[in-house]
Motif scaffolding. Structure first.
Motif, PDB file in Angstrom:
ATOM      1  N   ASP A 249       2.930  27.314   5.927  1.00 39.76           N
ATOM      2  CA  ASP A 249       1.810  28.177   4.480  1.00 39.76           C
ATOM      3  C   ASP A 249       1.075  27.135   4.169  1.00 39.76           C
ATOM      4  N   GLY A 250       0.676  25.150   5.126  1.00 41.97           N
ATOM      5  CA  GLY A 250      -0.455  24.765   4.823  1.00 41.97           C
ATOM      6  C   GLY A 250      -0.161  24.589   3.079  1.00 41.97           C
ATOM      7  N   ARG A 251       1.530  24.135   2.433  1.00 45.50           N
ATOM      8  CA  ARG A 251       1.598  23.359   2.209  1.00 45.50           C
ATOM      9  C   ARG A 251       1.298  22.181   2.156  1.00 45.50           C
ATOM     10  N   VAL A 252       1.180  20.961   1.382  1.00 45.20           N
ATOM     11  CA  VAL A 252       1.392  19.296   1.487  1.00 45.20           C
ATOM     12  C   VAL A 252       2.776  18.996   1.451  1.00 45.20           C
ATOM     13  N   LEU A 253       3.605  18.524   2.138  1.00 42.10           N
ATOM     14  CA  LEU A 253       4.804  18.404   1.475  1.00 42.10           C
ATOM     15  C   LEU A 253       4.696  17.292   0.985  1.00 42.10           C
ATOM     16  N   HIS A 254       4.115  15.593   1.538  1.00 33.31           N
ATOM     17  CA  HIS A 254       4.031  14.337   1.287  1.00 33.31           C
ATOM     18  C   HIS A 254       2.595  13.641   1.639  1.00 33.31           C
ATOM     19  N   PHE A 255       2.194  12.403   1.173  1.00 34.08           N
ATOM     20  CA  PHE A 255       1.503  11.677   1.883  1.00 34.08           C
ATOM     21  C   PHE A 255       1.788  10.353   2.534  1.00 34.08           C
ATOM     22  N   LEU A 256       0.906  10.481   3.334  1.00 37.53           N
ATOM     23  CA  LEU A 256       0.861   9.159   4.644  1.00 37.53           C
ATOM     24  C   LEU A 256       0.695   8.232   3.943  1.00 37.53           C
ATOM     25  N   ALA A 257       0.819   6.652   4.444  1.00 36.51           N
ATOM     26  CA  ALA A 257      -0.462   6.021   3.732  1.00 36.51           C
ATOM     27  C   ALA A 257       0.192   4.662   4.962  1.00 36.51           C
ATOM     28  N   VAL A 258      -0.413   3.804   5.580  1.00 35.11           N
ATOM     29  CA  VAL A 258      -0.419   3.052   6.472  1.00 35.11           C
ATOM     30  C   VAL A 258      -1.725   2.302   6.015  1.00 35.11           C
ATOM     31  N   GLN A 259      -1.241   1.296   6.818  1.00 36.58           N
ATOM     32  CA  GLN A 259      -1.960   0.076   5.886  1.00 36.58           C
ATOM     33  C   GLN A 259      -1.979  -1.112   6.731  1.00 36.58           C
ATOM     34  N   VAL A 260      -3.179  -1.864   7.378  1.00 35.34           N
ATOM     35  CA  VAL A 260      -3.429  -2.589   8.775  1.00 35.34           C
ATOM     36  C   VAL A 260      -3.678  -4.105   8.602  1.00 35.34           C
ATOM     37  N   PRO A 261      -3.060  -5.227   7.794  1.00 34.62           N
ATOM     38  CA  PRO A 261      -4.444  -6.488   7.963  1.00 34.62           C
ATOM     39  C   PRO A 261      -5.349  -6.539   8.243  1.00 34.62           C
ATOM     40  N   ILE A 262      -6.670  -7.035   7.925  1.00 35.46           N
ATOM     41  CA  ILE A 262      -7.493  -7.219   8.156  1.00 35.46           C
ATOM     42  C   ILE A 262      -8.284  -8.659   8.373  1.00 35.46           C
ATOM     43  N   ALA A 263      -8.566  -9.152   9.261  1.00 34.97           N
ATOM     44  CA  ALA A 263      -7.787 -10.615   9.829  1.00 34.97           C
ATOM     45  C   ALA A 263      -9.674 -11.325   9.350  1.00 34.97           C
ATOM     46  N   ALA A 264      -9.707 -12.484   9.386  1.00 34.65           N
ATOM     47  CA  ALA A 264     -10.632 -12.930   8.930  1.00 34.65           C
ATOM     48  C   ALA A 264     -11.735 -12.550  10.237  1.00 34.65           C
ATOM     49  N   ALA A 265     -13.663 -12.700   9.856  1.00 40.65           N
ATOM     50  CA  ALA A 265     -13.728 -12.557  11.584  1.00 40.65           C
ATOM     51  C   ALA A 265     -13.571 -14.214  11.900  1.00 40.65           C
ATOM     52  N   THR A 266     -13.533 -13.635  13.235  1.00 45.65           N
ATOM     53  CA  THR A 266     -13.345 -15.187  13.561  1.00 45.65           C
ATOM     54  C   THR A 266     -13.165 -14.530  15.723  1.00 45.65           C
ATOM     55  N   PRO A 267     -13.591 -15.674  16.368  1.00 49.38           N
ATOM     56  CA  PRO A 267     -14.239 -15.023  18.314  1.00 49.38           C
ATOM     57  C   PRO A 267     -12.861 -14.504  18.675  1.00 49.38           C
ATOM     58  N   ARG A 268     -11.512 -14.955  17.689  1.00 46.68           N
ATOM     59  CA  ARG A 268     -10.377 -14.256  18.563  1.00 46.68           C
ATOM     60  C   ARG A 268      -9.751 -13.740  17.482  1.00 46.68           C
ATOM     61  N   ARG A 269      -9.866 -12.367  17.335  1.00 46.85           N
ATOM     62  CA  ARG A 269      -8.795 -11.698  16.265  1.00 46.85           C
ATOM     63  C   ARG A 269      -7.141 -11.638  16.492  1.00 46.85           C
ATOM     64  N   ALA A 270      -6.950 -12.025  15.947  1.00 50.56           N
ATOM     65  CA  ALA A 270      -5.240 -11.723  15.654  1.00 50.56           C
ATOM     66  C   ALA A 270      -4.570 -10.426  15.803  1.00 50.56           C
ATOM     67  N   ALA A 271      -3.527 -10.417  17.084  1.00 55.30           N
ATOM     68  CA  ALA A 271      -3.090  -9.409  16.930  1.00 55.30           C
ATOM     69  C   ALA A 271      -2.851  -8.141  15.527  1.00 55.30           C
ATOM     70  N   CYS A 272      -3.235  -6.761  15.604  1.00 51.43           N
ATOM     71  CA  CYS A 272      -3.075  -6.361  14.895  1.00 51.43           C
ATOM     72  C   CYS A 272      -1.482  -5.802  14.129  1.00 51.43           C
ATOM     73  N   ARG A 273      -1.494  -5.952  13.068  1.00 50.63           N
ATOM     74  CA  ARG A 273       0.209  -5.415  13.558  1.00 50.63           C
ATOM     75  C   ARG A 273      -0.244  -4.595  10.949  1.00 50.63           C
ATOM     76  N   GLY A 274       0.622  -3.559  10.687  1.00 51.97           N
ATOM     77  CA  GLY A 274       0.611  -2.641  10.547  1.00 51.97           C
ATOM     78  C   GLY A 274       1.862  -3.263   9.061  1.00 51.97           C
TER      79      GLY A 274
ATOM     80  N   LYS B 295      -4.315   0.914  15.749  1.00 51.36           N
ATOM     81  CA  LYS B 295      -3.287   0.784  15.296  1.00 51.36           C
ATOM     82  C   LYS B 295      -2.724   1.554  13.749  1.00 51.36           C
ATOM     83  N   ALA B 296      -3.365   1.280  13.558  1.00 54.61           N
ATOM     84  CA  ALA B 296      -4.013   2.483  11.620  1.00 54.61           C
ATOM     85  C   ALA B 296      -2.945   4.119  12.605  1.00 54.61           C
ATOM     86  N   LEU B 297      -3.711   4.634  13.551  1.00 53.07           N
ATOM     87  CA  LEU B 297      -4.211   6.164  14.074  1.00 53.07           C
ATOM     88  C   LEU B 297      -2.666   5.825  14.604  1.00 53.07           C
ATOM     89  N   SER B 298      -2.294   4.842  15.367  1.00 52.45           N
ATOM     90  CA  SER B 298      -0.948   4.753  16.464  1.00 52.45           C
ATOM     91  C   SER B 298      -0.302   4.766  15.635  1.00 52.45           C
TER      92      SER B 298
END
Length: 426
Positions: free
Chosen positions: A126-151, A207-210
């Motif tokens: 019926d299209g009702r909203v049951l819940h909202f989900l919120a995923v947060q992924v930390p954004i690292a500072a800009a560096t030549p090699r970004r750290a691995a993504c975590r959530g 990472k967030a979408l996954s």
């Protein structure tokens, strides 16, 4: 000991927001997922957090138990961009997915950048909203090699009624705040002077979408055990107008048994049914009780909301229902007049109840019976089982029902002026 017992009972109540809709094992399944995320229930007062993942404490410093029952505004602070918060809030109102880079705060008061991914969980039927989900992924500072993504997950948005946030604290923790929030100012000045806005990488977004996809898979897998199917996209019932999230939330706070019908659709179908109405006719419903709020579930063998939406109110009628009374109701509806009648109605199991019924037209902010700008008329039907023992706070049953009518009018008129009665897509 009593405090500990109350806290455990409250936790079970929030868990019931999930287990009653999916299954008893869904929480264990969510605990096995990686990343940090939250689930909130927009149908509960204050739009509280009802689930926090095991990855949440590592990112925010908050123990999982401490965030349950609170609105996710608790992650905001002085440096949180108000425009970003407004964007999330609009996405919640519009019941759509949204991603944004935002500054949130840990429990110790330190700010940090995260990619916030918010998405509604829809009832597939019926299209009702049951819940909202919120995923947060930390954004690292800009560096030549970004750290691995975590959530992890934060939810810096709230329902329509939270536009005036200071006036509407979370219902289950009114007037209560984390003491650590006072430390946030210690970090702001120096940190902001040295900090530049961060941009989420493609890796962060994937990472967030996954993580969100894994959550949907778990909810859908376990919802099928209870006959429910959820999805990330709205699938409205054919021919039934989709009420806005704001209107659904406002109507959900009215505890009386009532339905809304749309006179301008064929056969005047039901477009909204309250939880108390499901209890009257039979179904599984959830009540809140006590302070802090505890959810209590009752199971009845009867109509579900999916069976009711789209039906004409005649579905309650049976062999001994008075035809003369039904014709009287029809005449008053045609004349756009209110009426109060008594008649015999039927539950799904065939049992009867004496129904004190108040039917009233609902007018929009302009005073007309209809919804601006679509002119879709509402009528509210307030039902009362006269054999049930109810506390009317010293009022007569008829006056008590008129209170429900008045509450529905306020909800409709306050939102009709801004055109917020139907979902934006309509």
């Amino acid at each position: 000991m009593e405090t500990s017992g109350a806290a455990e009972e409250e936790e079970r109540g929030f868990a019931a927001s999930l287990t009653a809709r999916y299954s008893d094992w869904v929480v264990e399944e969510l605990d096995e997922l990686g990343g940090s995320f939250l689930l909130t229930d927009p149908a509960m007062p204050g739009h509280p957090i009802v689930y926090a993942s095991r990855g949440l404490p590592a990112l925010t410093g908050y123990p999982r138990r401490d965030v349950l029952g609170r609105n996710a505004r608790l992650f905001q602070g002085a440096a949180t961009d108000r425009a970003a918060v407004a964007g999330v809030r609009e996405a919640v109102r519009g019941q759509r997915a949204h991603q944004v880079a935002i500054i949130n705060y840990r429990r110790d008061g330190s700010p940090h950048w995260v990619l916030l991914h918010v998405a509604p969980v829809f009832h597939a039927a019926d299209g009702r909203v049951l819940h909202f989900l919120a995923v947060q992924v930390p954004i690292a500072a800009a560096t030549p090699r970004r750290a691995a993504c975590r959530g992890p997950a934060v939810f810096a948005a709230c329902r329509e009624e939270a536009r005036v946030e200071e006036e509407l604290p979370c219902a289950t923790h009114a007037g209560e705040v984390f003491v650590d929030i006072d430390k946030r100012g210690q970090f702001d000045s120096a940190w902001l002077e040295a900090e530049e806005p961060r941009v989420a990488s493609d890796c962060d977004k994937e990472k967030a979408l996954s993580t969100a996809s894994s959550i949907f898979s778990a909810l859908n897998r376990y919802s099928k055990l209870t006959g429910l199917v959820v999805c990330g996209k709205r699938c409205d019932s054919v021919g039934i107008p989709a009420l806005s999230s704001s209107l659904n939330l406002s109507l959900g706070r009215i505890k009386q048994s009532f339905v809304l019908t749309d006179r301008h659709l064929p056969d005047m179908p039901i477009v909204y049914a309250s939880d108390a109405f499901l209890s009257l006719t039979g179904s599984q419903v959830c009540y809140s009780q006590g302070t802090p709020t505890v959810l209590i579930f009752f199971t009845h063998s009867g109509y579900s909301r999916e069976e009711i939406l789209g039906c004409n109110c005649r579905f309650l009628s049976g062999p001994d229902t008075s035809v003369d009374v039904l014709e009287e109701i029809s005449r008053h509806i045609c004349c756009e007049q209110a009426c109060t009648v008594r008649l015999l109605n039927y539950r799904k199991d065939g049992s009867t109840f004496r129904d004190l019924l108040q039917v009233s037209p609902i007018r929009n902010a302009s005073g007309k019976v209809g919804l601006h700008p679509f002119q879709v008329a509402f009528h509210v039907w307030v039902h009362l089982d006269e054999s049930a023992k109810c506390d009317f706070n010293g009022l007569t049953p008829e006056i008590w029902q008129l209170g429900a009518v008045g509450a529905v009018r306020v909800a409709v008129r306050s939102l009709s002026a801004s055109g917020s009665l139907l979902r934006p897509a309509q």
